[in-house]
Design a protein around this motif. Structure first.
Motif, short mmCIF file in Angstrom:
data_model
loop_
_atom_site.label_atom_id
_atom_site.label_comp_id
_atom_site.label_asym_id
_atom_site.label_seq_id
_atom_site.Cartn_x
_atom_site.Cartn_y
_atom_site.Cartn_z
N ARG A 175 0.86 -1.20 0.00
CA ARG A 175 0.00 0.00 0.00
C ARG A 175 0.89 1.23 0.00
O ARG A 175 1.76 1.37 0.86
N ALA A 177 1.24 5.57 -0.53
CA ALA A 177 0.66 6.91 -0.62
C ALA A 177 1.69 7.85 -1.24
O ALA A 177 2.86 7.85 -0.84
N TYR A 240 0.51 2.39 5.71
CA TYR A 240 1.14 2.43 4.38
C TYR A 240 2.53 1.78 4.44
O TYR A 240 3.31 2.07 5.35
N VAL A 243 5.39 5.57 1.84
CA VAL A 243 4.86 6.92 1.60
C VAL A 243 5.95 7.66 0.81
O VAL A 243 7.14 7.55 1.13
#
Ligand SMILES: C[S@@+](CC[C@H](N)C(=O)[O-])C[C@H]1O[C@@H](n2cnc3c(N)ncnc32)[C@H](O)[C@@H]1O
Length: 352
Positions: A175, A177, A240, A243
């Motif tokens: 994940r 960002a 996350y 990032v």
């Protein structure tokens, strides 16, 4: 005053050259808009009339433009035939959107800065900020176009592999960002390279987010890359694995607040990839052509952008690694490593 005439002559020679470069910027943008460079790329040497015919433009203007370009070394001129051509190096810089040194976006940015000059002059007097969103829209598209070749050339081939264990996670499904993502180019590049991962791009500037969504759809990565209007200090989500902040922390008013938010949004073993403009720690380290570009952009865009937001720390685009480390430490990070660098960027690996 004890003026040295030789020094003065040398300096004026430089200033004339600089004025020529500055005025050329408008001509480069004209050549880009009208497709003049692209029509010359890979073509045989052309007369002004031939180039005008190929681009649907007026010969008299094109002839003057070509002479200006040749005087600046932006195109080659053959006096015996009266023809102009774009050599391979000039083609890479002015005509080839896929080349790593394609520079048209930078010239586009310059047009925005000239239009915005009155706002910045007023801000020098008032001390107030000028937000990123208050600039001419050419800044947003020009910045994207200027940074894209750099990200295409480095992001997935060099920067991500330089981070410990991150590429492996992205390949498996992580994940991510992308904060302060602008028009989403970096997000899309990562989404293309790592189809098992999911990406969310955040930026406070809504028109940029609208364009980022369109770019992701056009690139066919809309299933794994989405975009939301959100600020770095309070974007949603936690856990996350990665990032990323590309060329934007120094534009923020509260970089410590943004860094603290990254801290709490990361998974316990997550990584923050912080990409910032390359800079040495001392002013004298940056008194070179790249430092000149960055200090100038910082005066016109980055410093006013930060001053327009809460806290207004105004790191500037030439903050340097030491100052960045201070921000990261204040936000609670304990592990910071320079993962890699290019002449334009510092890439820091930041972990809890
Ligand atoms: C120089 S641009 C870089 C954009 C993009 N990361 C790239 O590399 O192309 C800086 C970006 O930071 C965004 N920005 C500035 N302050 C912000 C904040 N507090 N929260 C989120 N985004 C912010 C601006 O809207 C702009 O898109």
């Amino acid at each position: 005053m004890a003026v040295d005439p030789a020094k003065l002559e040398q300096f004026m020679g430089r200033i004339v050259g600089d004025m020529g470069s500055a005025i050329s910027a408008a001509l480069v943008v004209i050549g880009d808009q009208l497709g003049l460079y692209k029509a010359m790329a890979g073509a045989e040497p052309l007369t002004p009339a031939e180039l005008a015919a190929r681009t649907g433009t007026a010969e008299r203007y094109v002839r003057e433009w070509l002479c200006a370009q040749a005087a600046g070394g932006y195109v080659d001129y053959d006096a015996s035939s009266g023809r102009f051509r774009l050599n391979d190096e000039q083609t890479m810089v002015f005509a080839d959107e896929q080349s790593p040194v394609f520079a048209q976006g930078g010239f586009q940015v310059l047009t925005a800065l000239f239009k915005d000059e009155p706002k910045i002059t007023a801000a020098f007097r008032s001390g107030k900020g000028v937000g990123w969103h208050e600039h001419d829209p050419a800044l947003f598209v020009g910045t994207e176009r200027f940074f894209r070749p750099n990200y295409n050339a480095n992001l997935t081939s060099s920067w991500i592999p330089a981070l410990e264990g991150v590429e492996q996670k992205l390949r498996a499904g992580a994940r991510v960002a992308d904060v302060g993502c602008g028009l989403g180019t970096s997000t899309v590049i990562m989404a293309r390279a790592y189809p098992r991962s999911t990406f969310v791009g955040f930026d406070y500037h809504e028109p940029s987010i609208v364009r980022a969504r369109a770019a992701a759809a056009e690139a066919g990565v809309g299933d794994r890359a989405r975009f939301e209007v959100s600020r770095a200090q309070d974007y949603p989500g936690t856990g996350y694995d990665l990032v990323a902040l590309f060329d934007c922390l120094h534009d923020m008013g509260d970089p410590v607040g943004a860094a603290a938010h990254v801290h709490q949004s990361l998974a316990p073993d997550g990584t923050w990839m912080l990409v910032e403009p390359y800079a040495g720690d001392r002013v004298e380290d940056n008194l070179n052509p790249i430092g000149r570009l960055f200090y100038s952009a910082s005066t016109m865009v980055c410093t006013p952008a930060s001053l327009a937001q809460e806290v207004g720390l105004a790191l500037g685009a030439q903050a340097g690694e030491k100052r960045l480390r201070d921000v990261l430490t204040q936000a609670g990070f304990t592990r910071v490593r320079r993962a890699t660098a290019t002449p334009f960027n510092l890439v820091l690996e930041v972990r809890r």
